[in-house]
Design a protein around this motif. Structure first.
Motif, PDB file in Angstrom:
ATOM      1  N   ALA A 633      48.100  39.835  51.420  1.00  0.00           N
ATOM      2  CA  ALA A 633      47.973  41.299  51.413  1.00  0.00           C
ATOM      3  C   ALA A 633      48.661  41.909  50.195  1.00  0.00           C
ATOM      4  O   ALA A 633      48.143  42.842  49.569  1.00  0.00           O
ATOM      5  N   ARG A 634      49.850  41.384  49.816  1.00  0.00           N
ATOM      6  CA  ARG A 634      50.550  41.933  48.654  1.00  0.00           C
ATOM      7  C   ARG A 634      49.806  41.623  47.356  1.00  0.00           C
ATOM      8  O   ARG A 634      49.785  42.444  46.431  1.00  0.00           O
ATOM      9  N   VAL A 635      49.215  40.444  47.298  1.00  0.00           N
ATOM     10  CA  VAL A 635      48.418  40.115  46.109  1.00  0.00           C
ATOM     11  C   VAL A 635      47.237  41.064  45.991  1.00  0.00           C
ATOM     12  O   VAL A 635      46.906  41.551  44.905  1.00  0.00           O
ATOM     13  N   LEU A 636      46.587  41.334  47.126  1.00  0.00           N
ATOM     14  CA  LEU A 636      45.461  42.266  47.111  1.00  0.00           C
ATOM     15  C   LEU A 636      45.905  43.660  46.676  1.00  0.00           C
ATOM     16  O   LEU A 636      45.202  44.348  45.922  1.00  0.00           O
ATOM     17  N   ASP A 637      47.078  44.089  47.156  1.00  0.00           N
ATOM     18  CA  ASP A 637      47.581  45.408  46.752  1.00  0.00           C
ATOM     19  C   ASP A 637      47.799  45.457  45.245  1.00  0.00           C
ATOM     20  O   ASP A 637      47.457  46.453  44.574  1.00  0.00           O
ATOM     21  N   ALA A 638      48.402  44.400  44.683  1.00  0.00           N
ATOM     22  CA  ALA A 638      48.660  44.366  43.244  1.00  0.00           C
ATOM     23  C   ALA A 638      47.365  44.367  42.442  1.00  0.00           C
ATOM     24  O   ALA A 638      47.239  45.060  41.416  1.00  0.00           O
ATOM     25  N   THR A 639      46.382  43.606  42.904  1.00  0.00           N
ATOM     26  CA  THR A 639      45.106  43.556  42.178  1.00  0.00           C
ATOM     27  C   THR A 639      44.367  44.877  42.268  1.00  0.00           C
ATOM     28  O   THR A 639      43.690  45.288  41.317  1.00  0.00           O
ATOM     29  N   ARG A 640      44.505  45.556  43.390  1.00  0.00           N
ATOM     30  CA  ARG A 640      43.861  46.866  43.503  1.00  0.00           C
ATOM     31  C   ARG A 640      44.463  47.837  42.490  1.00  0.00           C
ATOM     32  O   ARG A 640      43.757  48.660  41.878  1.00  0.00           O
ATOM     33  N   GLY A 641      45.804  47.762  42.305  1.00  0.00           N
ATOM     34  CA  GLY A 641      46.447  48.620  41.312  1.00  0.00           C
ATOM     35  C   GLY A 641      46.009  48.289  39.903  1.00  0.00           C
ATOM     36  O   GLY A 641      45.777  49.184  39.072  1.00  0.00           O
ATOM     37  N   ALA A 642      45.872  46.978  39.621  1.00  0.00           N
ATOM     38  CA  ALA A 642      45.434  46.573  38.285  1.00  0.00           C
ATOM     39  C   ALA A 642      43.993  46.982  38.030  1.00  0.00           C
ATOM     40  O   ALA A 642      43.613  47.364  36.914  1.00  0.00           O
ATOM     41  N   VAL A 643      43.180  46.923  39.072  1.00  0.00           N
ATOM     42  CA  VAL A 643      41.767  47.295  38.922  1.00  0.00           C
ATOM     43  C   VAL A 643      41.638  48.765  38.554  1.00  0.00           C
ATOM     44  O   VAL A 643      40.754  49.158  37.781  1.00  0.00           O
ATOM     45  N   ARG A 644      42.536  49.600  39.060  1.00  0.00           N
ATOM     46  CA  ARG A 644      42.448  51.034  38.772  1.00  0.00           C
ATOM     47  C   ARG A 644      42.642  51.329  37.280  1.00  0.00           C
ATOM     48  O   ARG A 644      42.165  52.343  36.766  1.00  0.00           O
ATOM     49  N   LEU A 645      43.404  50.450  36.574  1.00  0.00           N
ATOM     50  CA  LEU A 645      43.608  50.648  35.144  1.00  0.00           C
ATOM     51  C   LEU A 645      42.331  50.424  34.348  1.00  0.00           C
ATOM     52  O   LEU A 645      42.178  50.950  33.235  1.00  0.00           O
ATOM     53  N   GLN A 646      41.428  49.638  34.875  1.00  0.00           N
ATOM     54  CA  GLN A 646      40.173  49.341  34.170  1.00  0.00           C
ATOM     55  C   GLN A 646      39.112  50.378  34.567  1.00  0.00           C
ATOM     56  O   GLN A 646      38.114  50.078  35.203  1.00  0.00           O
ATOM     57  N   SER A 647      39.355  51.633  34.120  1.00  0.00           N
ATOM     58  CA  SER A 647      38.468  52.715  34.533  1.00  0.00           C
ATOM     59  C   SER A 647      37.251  52.870  33.615  1.00  0.00           C
ATOM     60  O   SER A 647      36.260  53.491  33.990  1.00  0.00           O
ATOM     61  N   GLY A 648      37.357  52.351  32.347  1.00  0.00           N
ATOM     62  CA  GLY A 648      36.243  52.506  31.392  1.00  0.00           C
ATOM     63  C   GLY A 648      36.359  53.725  30.486  1.00  0.00           C
ATOM     64  O   GLY A 648      35.549  53.910  29.574  1.00  0.00           O
TER      65      GLY A 648
END
Length: 675
Positions: A633-648
């Motif tokens: 769950a914590r890994v998923l939370d971290a990846t979700r935060g990183a994904v938000r940086l890749q907005s385009g």
């Protein structure tokens, strides 16, 4: 020869199990049945060679285990005790195989069924030929596995699966005590070899070990632990609840398990270890108490059961209590004698009941039977002989009677002549159980074969809940509960089912008279030799018995028959009235002393509650929550935060770069990197 006796059933099991789809159901039946009959024929010769001629021996197969100082050979111990069990096991099993050819006709799982039957026989033969405790435990557990497979053979039925699991679990409770006993034997004696242990046992008489604040007798502890294993396997009081439920298996399985094989393993264990038990009065008293209590308890429960197979099942439980009561008062020969005769008449009763069930299109409730004597006269005759033997019908003055007359009366006499308080307790309970045995046996016989036929009636006269709970012997029967079966459709079973009944009927009539003088009579010492222990001062059944004791079982048998005849022939309306009143005693006995309900409250529900707690809280929230699931769950939370940086968006990336530059400059300033 002895190797062939033991391994031919295993060969048949392997052929039917592995190649059943190639040789077909008929081929599986022929192979397994033929090999069992060869094994039975060799066992009869072994009985003559060993028990009569005295050619005992130990046949070494191979070195089995070596670990440090521990060594265990795979060897066959062939003495009189083994020879008796070889005849009983292979004899009953071969007849059950033949009977099953007709009974299981049309069942798609016949290769699997016959493979299980033969494997069961092999495991039992390994048990009775064991030369050490470890090898006995191997056969012991093999029998438990095979019984689980056979009881649950019709695995499509939830009730069969539940019965198989129940038998497996209850037996594991007893087996835990057996394992502790084996561990204790090795710890004390340094070996598991029977001869070595039995020779050393007298040196430990009176020796104790310290446990907590008590000093406990070593031999008594070891014997009681071993006997706990026997209690589970032989369905003795408190560990008996699996036996009636085992009726969910096909009738041949019931005959095989309840007649001469699995349930008698505990009696065999006590008799095999009689040199140890004989040195511990405490252990013998415990065995006597459990045996006598079981004989009384099971007989009382059988009084009001309506399922034809369950009545016989509780009869088995009661008769096993007789055997243990005999062993407890050091009458080991009498215990084995009753085991021997019981094999004939109990297998006869079960297989006769199977013939009745087949004739009635797989109906087992005796309240839907009656008047069948004219339609299935051969089955009527064999069931009559089985009941005569079970109730021990005979003439005391002439010492002439059926097989049960000789062996059961010998046990009752042995408890009387024991001259101890526990012996008197056993005498009173076994004599009382004899009267109850006579009542429920003749009740079953009269309800099934005499009076008016009730099979063409609707179920309105039966209690709704009881009618819904009745068990069938066939999972896919085209005649479900509540069917109307005209008497004209009731017919005799095929020859493959009737032939074994004829053989068993001969044994039920004459086995007692033929073998009495060898098992418990004047020739007993020469017959058993060193296979069992003999109590000092006991003359193997030749004691002077008071006349009233001699006639006690006879009077009890007549009394039980008279009551059954009055209620089910002269006044057949009375039992229904008494049942409708639902008195406390009737409900108590009909519901089997409420042991299943008691165990459900004490063990099943708390276990389920604890399991849910460990599952939901321990495994779900703590282990998975803090472990795999939490980390994921914590890994998923971290990846979700990183994904938000890749907005385009370019300005987002420029802003991130500016933040990076500011952070880098701040770090250099703070650490003095720009000086």
């Amino acid at each position: 020869m002895y190797t062939a006796i033991v391994f031919l059933p295993l060969l048949g099991s392997a052929i039917a199990g592995l190649f059943g789809r190639f040789i077909g159901a008929r081929g599986s039946e022929l192979v397994t049945t033929l090999l069992l009959f060869v094994s039975a024929a060799l066992s009869c010769y072994a009985f003559y060679d060993v028990a009569i001629l005295g050619h005992s021996q130990i046949v070494r197969i191979a070195q089995w285990m070596v670990s440090g100082d521990f060594e265990a050979d795979w060897a066959l111990r062939i003495d009189t005790l083994t020879a008796v069990m070889l005849v009983v096991v292979t004899g009953v099993s071969s007849l059950v195989h033949l009977y099953s050819v007709g009974y299981m006709h049309g069942d798609p799982g016949r290769p699997r069924f016959f493979s299980y039957l033969s494997f069961f026989t092999f495991a039992m033969l390994m048990l009775v030929t064991a030369n050490n405790f470890l090898q006995m435990f191997f056969g012991w557990e093999g029998v438990g596995l095979a019984s689980y497979l056979l009881i649950g053979f019709w695995y499509e039925r939830p009730s069969a699966n539940a019965a198989a699991i129940k038998a497996f679990i209850v037996n594991r409770i007893g087996d835990f005590g057996f394992m502790l006993g084996i561990f204790g034997v090795f710890f004390i004696f340094g070996t598991l070899d029977f001869d070595t242990v039995f020779r050393a046992a007298p040196h430990f008489v009176g020796h104790t070990f310290h446990f907590g604040s008590w000093d406990i007798d070593i031999l008594a502890t070891l014997c009681i632990l071993l006997f706990i294993g026997a209690m589970g396997k032989s369905a003795q009081f408190l560990l008996h609840t699996w036996l009636p439920d085992a009726m969910e298996g096909p009738t041949p399985v019931s005959a095989l398990i309840h007649a001469a094989t699995m349930v008698t393993a505990g009696v065999f264990l006590v008799c095999r270890c009689s040199p140890m038990f004989q040195l511990s009065p405490t252990a013998l008293a415990f065995v006597t108490f459990i045996g006598a209590t079981t004989a009384f308890f099971a007989a009382s429960v059988g009084l009001f059961q309506n399922d034809i197979k369950r009545v016989i099942a509780y009869s088995t439980c009661s008769q096993l209590g007789y055997m243990f009561a005999a062993a407890g008062v050091s009458a080991y020969g009498a215990a084995m004698f009753h085991l021997f005769t019981h094999a004939f008449f109990k297998a006869l009763l079960f297989l006769s009941a199977g013939a009745v069930i087949t004739a009635m299109r797989h109906e087992q409730d005796m309240r839907r039977m009656g008047g069948l004597a004219g339609r299935i006269p051969f089955t009527w005759a064999t069931m009559l002989i089985g009941n005569l033997a079970l109730t021990g019908v005979g003439i005391p003055l002439l010492a002439v009677g059926t097989a049960g007359f000789y062996s059961k009366d010998t046990i009752i006499n042995a408890t009387f002549t024991a001259g101890t308080g526990i012996g008197t307790y056993a005498f009173v309970l076994t004599l009382t159980a004899a009267a109850m045995t006579s009542f429920y046996s003749w009740r079953q016989f009269l309800m099934t074969f005499h009076g008016r036929y009730r099979g063409a009636e609707e179920d309105t006269h039966l209690e709704h809940a009881d009618a819904a709970a009745r068990a069938h012997d066939e999972p896919n029967s085209d005649h479900p509960h509540g069917h109307v079966l005209p008497l004209s459709e009731v017919h005799e079973s095929p020859l493959s089912m009737l032939a074994p009944l004829a053989v068993l009927a001969v044994g039920a009539l004459f086995a007692g008279a033929i073998f009495d003088h060898w098992f418990v009579g004047a020739d007993a010492h020469g017959f058993w030799r060193n296979a069992i222990a003999f109590a000092a001062g006991r003359n193997t059944g030749e004691e002077n018995i008071p006349t009233w004791v001699e006639f006690g079982p006879f009077v009890a048998t007549i009394l039980g028959f008279a009551i059954a005849y009055y209620y089910y022939i002269l006044r057949p309306e009375l039992p229904a009235r008494l049942a409708a009143r639902r008195g406390l005693l009737y409900l108590f006995l009909y519901n089997k002393w409420y042991f299943d309900e008691l165990y459900d409250v004490l063990f099943v529900r708390p276990s389920l509650w604890l399991g849910r707690i460990l599952w939901k809280l321990g495994d779900g929230r703590i282990i998975d929550g803090l472990g795999p699931d939490g980390i994921a769950a914590r890994v998923l939370d971290a990846t979700r935060g990183a994904v938000r940086l890749q907005s385009g968006y370019v300005y987002h990336y420029a802003f991130a770069m500016l933040i990076g530059v500011v952070a880098l400059a701040t770090w250099f300033i703070a650490t003095g990197g720009l000086r």
